[in-house]
Design an enzyme around this catalytic site. Structure first.
Site, PDB file in Angstrom:
ATOM      1  N   GLY A   8       0.846  -1.185   0.000  1.00  0.00           N
ATOM      2  CA  GLY A   8       0.000   0.000   0.000  1.00  0.00           C
ATOM      3  C   GLY A   8       0.880   1.233   0.000  1.00  0.00           C
ATOM      4  O   GLY A   8       1.628   1.459   0.949  1.00  0.00           O
ATOM      5  N   MET A   9       0.830   2.025  -1.064  1.00  0.00           N
ATOM      6  CA  MET A   9       1.699   3.193  -1.208  1.00  0.00           C
ATOM      7  C   MET A   9       0.861   4.475  -1.130  1.00  0.00           C
ATOM      8  O   MET A   9      -0.046   4.679  -1.933  1.00  0.00           O
ATOM      9  CB  MET A   9       2.472   3.142  -2.522  1.00  0.00           C
ATOM     10  CG  MET A   9       3.376   1.921  -2.640  1.00  0.00           C
ATOM     11  SD  MET A   9       4.391   1.913  -4.146  1.00  0.00           S
ATOM     12  CE  MET A   9       5.554   3.229  -3.771  1.00  0.00           C
ATOM     13  N   SER A  10       1.186   5.309  -0.148  1.00  0.00           N
ATOM     14  CA  SER A  10       0.413   6.542   0.078  1.00  0.00           C
ATOM     15  C   SER A  10       1.115   7.781  -0.435  1.00  0.00           C
ATOM     16  O   SER A  10       0.541   8.858  -0.463  1.00  0.00           O
ATOM     17  CB  SER A  10       0.167   6.704   1.582  1.00  0.00           C
ATOM     18  OG  SER A  10       1.410   6.899   2.249  1.00  0.00           O
ATOM     19  N   GLY A  11       2.382   7.632  -0.813  1.00  0.00           N
ATOM     20  CA  GLY A  11       3.167   8.798  -1.183  1.00  0.00           C
ATOM     21  C   GLY A  11       3.982   9.344  -0.036  1.00  0.00           C
ATOM     22  O   GLY A  11       4.696  10.330  -0.189  1.00  0.00           O
ATOM     23  N   GLY A  12       3.908   8.709   1.121  1.00  0.00           N
ATOM     24  CA  GLY A  12       4.660   9.136   2.297  1.00  0.00           C
ATOM     25  C   GLY A  12       5.980   8.395   2.425  1.00  0.00           C
ATOM     26  O   GLY A  12       6.243   7.408   1.721  1.00  0.00           O
ATOM     27  N   VAL A  13       6.804   8.838   3.365  1.00  0.00           N
ATOM     28  CA  VAL A  13       8.129   8.246   3.536  1.00  0.00           C
ATOM     29  C   VAL A  13       8.046   6.801   4.025  1.00  0.00           C
ATOM     30  O   VAL A  13       8.845   5.947   3.625  1.00  0.00           O
ATOM     31  CB  VAL A  13       8.993   9.115   4.492  1.00  0.00           C
ATOM     32  CG1 VAL A  13       8.430   9.125   5.911  1.00  0.00           C
ATOM     33  CG2 VAL A  13      10.438   8.644   4.494  1.00  0.00           C
ATOM     34  N   ASP A  14       7.072   6.491   4.883  1.00  0.00           N
ATOM     35  CA  ASP A  14       6.991   5.143   5.460  1.00  0.00           C
ATOM     36  C   ASP A  14       6.694   4.086   4.402  1.00  0.00           C
ATOM     37  O   ASP A  14       7.365   3.047   4.332  1.00  0.00           O
ATOM     38  CB  ASP A  14       5.939   5.100   6.564  1.00  0.00           C
ATOM     39  CG  ASP A  14       6.310   5.970   7.751  1.00  0.00           C
ATOM     40  OD1 ASP A  14       7.518   6.105   8.026  1.00  0.00           O
ATOM     41  OD2 ASP A  14       5.401   6.516   8.407  1.00  0.00           O
ATOM     42  N   CYS A  94     -11.428   1.892   8.791  1.00  0.00           N
ATOM     43  CA  CYS A  94     -10.739   1.957   7.500  1.00  0.00           C
ATOM     44  C   CYS A  94      -9.749   0.805   7.368  1.00  0.00           C
ATOM     45  O   CYS A  94      -9.637   0.182   6.312  1.00  0.00           O
ATOM     46  CB  CYS A  94     -10.036   3.301   7.357  1.00  0.00           C
ATOM     47  SG  CYS A  94      -9.287   3.556   5.734  1.00  0.00           S
ATOM     48  N   GLY A 118       3.243   0.463   5.444  1.00  0.00           N
ATOM     49  CA  GLY A 118       4.230   1.190   6.229  1.00  0.00           C
ATOM     50  C   GLY A 118       3.807   1.439   7.653  1.00  0.00           C
ATOM     51  O   GLY A 118       4.343   2.341   8.317  1.00  0.00           O
ATOM     52  N   CYS A 188      -7.266  11.421   8.022  1.00  0.00           N
ATOM     53  CA  CYS A 188      -6.803  11.966   6.750  1.00  0.00           C
ATOM     54  C   CYS A 188      -7.832  12.834   6.040  1.00  0.00           C
ATOM     55  O   CYS A 188      -7.470  13.723   5.277  1.00  0.00           O
ATOM     56  CB  CYS A 188      -6.345  10.832   5.836  1.00  0.00           C
ATOM     57  SG  CYS A 188      -7.644   9.649   5.406  1.00  0.00           S
TER      58      CYS A 188
END
Length: 341
Positions: A8-14, A94, A118, A188
């Site tokens: 799962g990629m959110s665009g954050g560093v983690d 969620c 992450g 969020c």
């Protein structure tokens, strides 16, 4: 043949470092970005970051538009819970329905054996455990996920410190910008305050009476949805010389009950909609009754999918609608939703 993992990629560093670590560990990695809420401008920014991360690591990025599911399973319950005078926990819903529900279904569709995120949490395929970085631990919010999927989950950041993750990103040419991004907010889809968001859907600003525990009118408030259990500001109490706290919310009459701090103390709690990782029906353990609070000792008895908790010490500000999560030291053994406190 390499085992495949969906991240799962959110665009954050983690999630970016998670993707990188799994690729370095030799997995076949694909990413997925989920469009959940419809906050204006949000996805344009975060999807661009997720795509940048996917391109850097060299993985395919899928995009899932789950706004309708999110609205049904997370957002509407969030609105309804406040309207009922309770305090919601949208992140736990969620995680169960979207991040570890729809996302595991998508992993099945692309033939991925594993799902990774992450999150700062650990698992041994049977239980979840609090992360080593106590300040970032997210286990409380994952208590409600389906235990059948635990053998398929990977959390590469569970044994790492957030500071180390940021330092690692800063040291990698091409990922430096990820190390300095602002942290995402706890909820969020809330831009400013939850009441500003509620105003778009329900009548929030409707003045009403403040009562004492005997039912006498002692002041005024600006609308019951402005208050959660334990709040001590934003209402008037005639002639009060010491702080008063919200002890009860009566939504159908648009009233709140207030009292002194000692009246907030709670030692008996009832939960429903349990999600347990073992089969015990009576045990002694510790429980967290809200995120960012310390776990307290309690006795638990489970009957008919309800848990009856007796706390060893009074806990202040226990709110109906919140999650109660059981821990055996750092092992998460289950939890449920507070229906009576």
């Amino acid at each position: 043949m390499k085992e495949k993992v969906l991240v799962g990629m959110s665009g954050g560093v983690d999630s970016t470092i998670t993707t990188l670590l799994l690729k370095e560990d030799g997995y076949e990695v694909e990413g997925v970005y989920m469009k959940l809420h419809s906050k204006p401008g949000y996805h344009e920014v975060h999807l661009a970051r997720a795509q940048k991360a996917a391109d850097f690591v060299g993985v395919k990025l899928h995009v899932l538009d789950l706004q309708d599911v999110f609205d049904e399973k997370v957002f509407q319950p969030f609105i309804n819970t406040y309207a009922e005078g309770k305090t919601p926990n949208p992140c736990a819903l969620c995680n169960r329905n979207l991040k570890f529900g729809e996302m595991i279904r998508f992993a099945n569709r692309i033939g991925a054996q594993y799902l990774a995120t992450g999150h700062y949490i650990k698992t041994d395929a049977q239980y979840l455990y609090a992360a080593d970085d106590e300040s970032k631990d997210q286990s409380y919010f994952l208590f409600y996920i389906n235990k059948e999927i635990l053998p398929r989950l990977k959390f590469p950041l569970g044994e790492k410190k957030k500071s180390d993750i940021k330092r690692l990103a800063a040291s990698i040419k091409g990922l430096e910008s990820f190390s300095s991004q602002a942290e995402s907010s706890e909820i969020c889809f809330v831009e400013t305050t939850y009441t500003d968001l509620l105003k778009e859907y329900v009548e929030v600003d409707k003045a009403g009476d403040v009562l004492d525990k005997e039912g006498n009118v002692i002041g005024k408030h600006k609308g019951y949805m402005h208050y959660t259990i334990g709040k001590r500001r934003g209402f008037t109490v005639n002639g009060a010389h010491e702080p008063h706290f919200v002890t009860k919310i009566i939504p159908d009459k648009n009233q709140i009950v207030v009292g002194k701090r000692e009246e907030l103390a709670c030692k008996e709690v009832v939960l429903d909609n349990l999600n347990m990782f073992n089969d015990e029906t009576e045990f002694h353990t510790t429980v967290k009754l809200r995120y960012r609070t310390k776990a307290v000792q309690c006795h638990v008895k489970i009957e008919n999918n309800k848990a009856y908790l007796t706390l060893e010490e009074g806990v202040f500000g226990v709110a109906v609608g919140q999650a109660a999560v059981f821990y055996d030291e750092d092992k998460l053994i289950g939890g449920g939703w507070i229906i009576k406190a």
